[in-house]
Design a protein around this motif. Structure first.
Motif, PDB file in Angstrom:
ATOM      1  N   PHE A  13      34.062 -13.387  22.387  1.00 54.41           N
ATOM      2  CA  PHE A  13      33.404 -12.073  22.283  1.00 54.41           C
ATOM      3  C   PHE A  13      34.319 -11.074  21.559  1.00 54.41           C
ATOM      4  O   PHE A  13      33.890 -10.384  20.625  1.00 54.41           O
ATOM      5  CB  PHE A  13      33.061 -11.584  23.696  1.00 54.41           C
ATOM      6  CG  PHE A  13      32.418 -10.222  23.758  1.00 54.41           C
ATOM      7  CD1 PHE A  13      31.281  -9.926  23.018  1.00 54.41           C
ATOM      8  CD2 PHE A  13      32.934  -9.245  24.605  1.00 54.41           C
ATOM      9  CE1 PHE A  13      30.686  -8.667  23.106  1.00 54.41           C
ATOM     10  CE2 PHE A  13      32.343  -7.989  24.692  1.00 54.41           C
ATOM     11  CZ  PHE A  13      31.222  -7.701  23.938  1.00 54.41           C
ATOM     12  N   GLY A  14      35.574 -11.047  21.966  1.00 55.75           N
ATOM     13  CA  GLY A  14      36.532 -10.126  21.338  1.00 55.75           C
ATOM     14  C   GLY A  14      36.709 -10.415  19.859  1.00 55.75           C
ATOM     15  O   GLY A  14      36.733  -9.497  19.029  1.00 55.75           O
ATOM     16  N   ILE A  15      36.813 -11.689  19.524  1.00 57.96           N
ATOM     17  CA  ILE A  15      36.997 -12.069  18.121  1.00 57.96           C
ATOM     18  C   ILE A  15      35.766 -11.681  17.296  1.00 57.96           C
ATOM     19  O   ILE A  15      35.883 -11.071  16.231  1.00 57.96           O
ATOM     20  CB  ILE A  15      37.283 -13.589  17.997  1.00 57.96           C
ATOM     21  CG1 ILE A  15      38.661 -13.916  18.601  1.00 57.96           C
ATOM     22  CG2 ILE A  15      37.206 -14.040  16.546  1.00 57.96           C
ATOM     23  CD1 ILE A  15      38.991 -15.401  18.676  1.00 57.96           C
TER      24      ILE A  15
ATOM     25  N   GLY B  69      39.598 -11.711  28.596  1.00 61.55           N
ATOM     26  CA  GLY B  69      39.420 -12.534  27.402  1.00 61.55           C
ATOM     27  C   GLY B  69      39.146 -11.677  26.175  1.00 61.55           C
ATOM     28  O   GLY B  69      39.682 -11.928  25.093  1.00 61.55           O
ATOM     29  N   ALA B  70      38.321 -10.638  26.353  1.00 57.49           N
ATOM     30  CA  ALA B  70      37.959  -9.770  25.224  1.00 57.49           C
ATOM     31  C   ALA B  70      39.200  -9.073  24.659  1.00 57.49           C
ATOM     32  O   ALA B  70      39.341  -8.933  23.440  1.00 57.49           O
ATOM     33  CB  ALA B  70      36.919  -8.742  25.664  1.00 57.49           C
ATOM     34  N   VAL B  71      40.104  -8.656  25.549  1.00 56.72           N
ATOM     35  CA  VAL B  71      41.351  -8.024  25.093  1.00 56.72           C
ATOM     36  C   VAL B  71      42.168  -9.036  24.280  1.00 56.72           C
ATOM     37  O   VAL B  71      42.659  -8.730  23.186  1.00 56.72           O
ATOM     38  CB  VAL B  71      42.176  -7.497  26.296  1.00 56.72           C
ATOM     39  CG1 VAL B  71      43.530  -6.957  25.826  1.00 56.72           C
ATOM     40  CG2 VAL B  71      41.398  -6.420  27.048  1.00 56.72           C
ATOM     41  N   ILE B  72      42.267 -10.250  24.811  1.00 53.29           N
ATOM     42  CA  ILE B  72      43.016 -11.303  24.108  1.00 53.29           C
ATOM     43  C   ILE B  72      42.344 -11.623  22.772  1.00 53.29           C
ATOM     44  O   ILE B  72      43.004 -11.765  21.733  1.00 53.29           O
ATOM     45  CB  ILE B  72      43.116 -12.579  24.984  1.00 53.29           C
ATOM     46  CG1 ILE B  72      43.884 -12.273  26.277  1.00 53.29           C
ATOM     47  CG2 ILE B  72      43.776 -13.721  24.213  1.00 53.29           C
ATOM     48  CD1 ILE B  72      43.804 -13.375  27.327  1.00 53.29           C
ATOM     49  N   GLY B  73      41.008 -11.699  22.798  1.00 59.13           N
ATOM     50  CA  GLY B  73      40.254 -11.972  21.570  1.00 59.13           C
ATOM     51  C   GLY B  73      40.489 -10.894  20.520  1.00 59.13           C
ATOM     52  O   GLY B  73      40.636 -11.184  19.336  1.00 59.13           O
ATOM     53  N   GLY B  74      40.538  -9.639  20.980  1.00 64.11           N
ATOM     54  CA  GLY B  74      40.813  -8.529  20.059  1.00 64.11           C
ATOM     55  C   GLY B  74      42.180  -8.682  19.430  1.00 64.11           C
ATOM     56  O   GLY B  74      42.361  -8.475  18.224  1.00 64.11           O
TER      57      GLY B  74
END
Lengths: 137, 186
Positions: A13-15, B69-74
């Motif tokens: 989602f973040g990516i 996860g979203a923080v890591i994904g960012g």
């Protein structure tokens, strides 16, 4: 381990939100100026794909991993809460350029001042909880 | 690999977001990022004073894990999967922002005019972020969802309340950009 799958979903989602530029304040501004199709394309194809996925799983009676039919929680009935709450949200979204998903993601990109927006959003949620019963829903 | 490092087009990003929503529903959960704000209030002990926050926040740990996860994904996307942060905005948008006093438009994810340390050390700059964040937090809980819960999940499942909420999102956004921005930034 049971949380690992949620961690992975969050990472993806973040990516996706960074790579799509949907986390950018500028893209939100441009969207509300109707000067680009980009954000409308993202939201539109997300909804279109979402409708197809949910309809297919309904027709095929697909079970979720807990063994129940795939279902989406129903929103409560109401009008005022949706139009007034929605408008307040929109004002904040356009000003800060960050809705509740991108806020966290932006911290990951290294912009720590977004933590102020998150703290204020937590405060806003808290104040809603306090005065909830006095508001029309 | 080059295609991954460039910004992703909308027709790739949109369907991927829908799949994220669907997978959470398939896991027996739902796609709603703003609920975490309520959970964070509960973790902070708000449930002792306000009934709205008196719930078993541990049942929401899965969603906090999505946030982590979203923080890591960012982090991953910004540091390892991007060759440029330049955003290919409409020149008209850049021009309009320049008239409002924004420079270097599109060269970063967020404008320095709002998010730099210099900006938040001014009363005006700090107020903008606090008021913006407050409205997002208050409005999303009042409306019972945000972009993920209403615009993506609610509209994908053809729910009328979500359509009303999304109309509200746009009403608020248009008022802010077209009526209030010229007053705030000039």
């Amino acid at each position: 381990m049971k949380y690992l799958k949620f961690l992975i979903v969050g990472i993806i989602f973040g990516i996706v939100l960074v790579k799509s530029e949907a986390v950018s304040w500028y893209r939100i501004y441009e969207m509300f100026k109707f000067e680009s199709f980009h954000m409308y394309g993202i939201i539109g194809t997300a909804i279109g794909t979402g409708i197809i996925l949910l309809q297919i799983s309904k027709q095929l009676k697909i079970n979720n991993i807990e063994g129940e039919l795939v279902h989406v929680p129903k929103k409560q009935k109401g009008l005022f809460r949706y139009i007034i709450g929605g408008t307040l949200f929109g004002l904040g979204w356009a000003l800060s350029g960050a809705c509740p998903g991108p806020m966290y993601i932006l911290v990951g990109t290294g912009i720590l001042t977004v933590l102020i927006v998150i703290a204020a959003a937590i405060l806003g949620t808290y104040v809603y909880g306090i005065i909830k019963n006095k508001l029309p829903h | 690999m080059e295609a991954i490092l460039q910004p992703w087009p909308w027709y790739v990003s949109g369907p991927l977001i829908a799949m994220i929503m669907f997978i959470l529903i398939y896991f027996g959960k739902t796609f709603g990022m703003s609920s975490n704000l309520r959970t964070l209030c509960a973790i902070g002990g708000a449930g002792k004073k306000v009934a709205f926050f008196n719930f078993d926040w541990k049942s929401q740990r899965w969603n906090l894990t999505v946030v982590l996860g979203a923080v890591i994904g960012g982090f991953i996307a910004h540091h390892y999967l991007s060759v440029t942060t330049n955003i290919d905005l409409n020149p008209k948008t850049v021009e309009a922002l320049s008239q409002l006093g924004f420079e270097n438009t599109g060269q970063s994810l967020l404008p320095d005019e709002l998010y730099s340390w210099d900006a938040i050390l001014s009363i005006k700059g700090l107020s903008i972020l606090i008021i913006g964040g407050f409205l997002v937090g208050f409005g999303t809980r009042y409306a019972g969802g945000c972009t993920s819960g209403h615009a993506i999940t609610g509209l994908s499942s053809l729910q009328l309340p979500s359509l009303v909420a999304v109309i509200g999102f746009f009403l608020g956004g248009l008022i802010m950009i077209h009526l209030l921005f010229p007053l705030i930034f000039s």
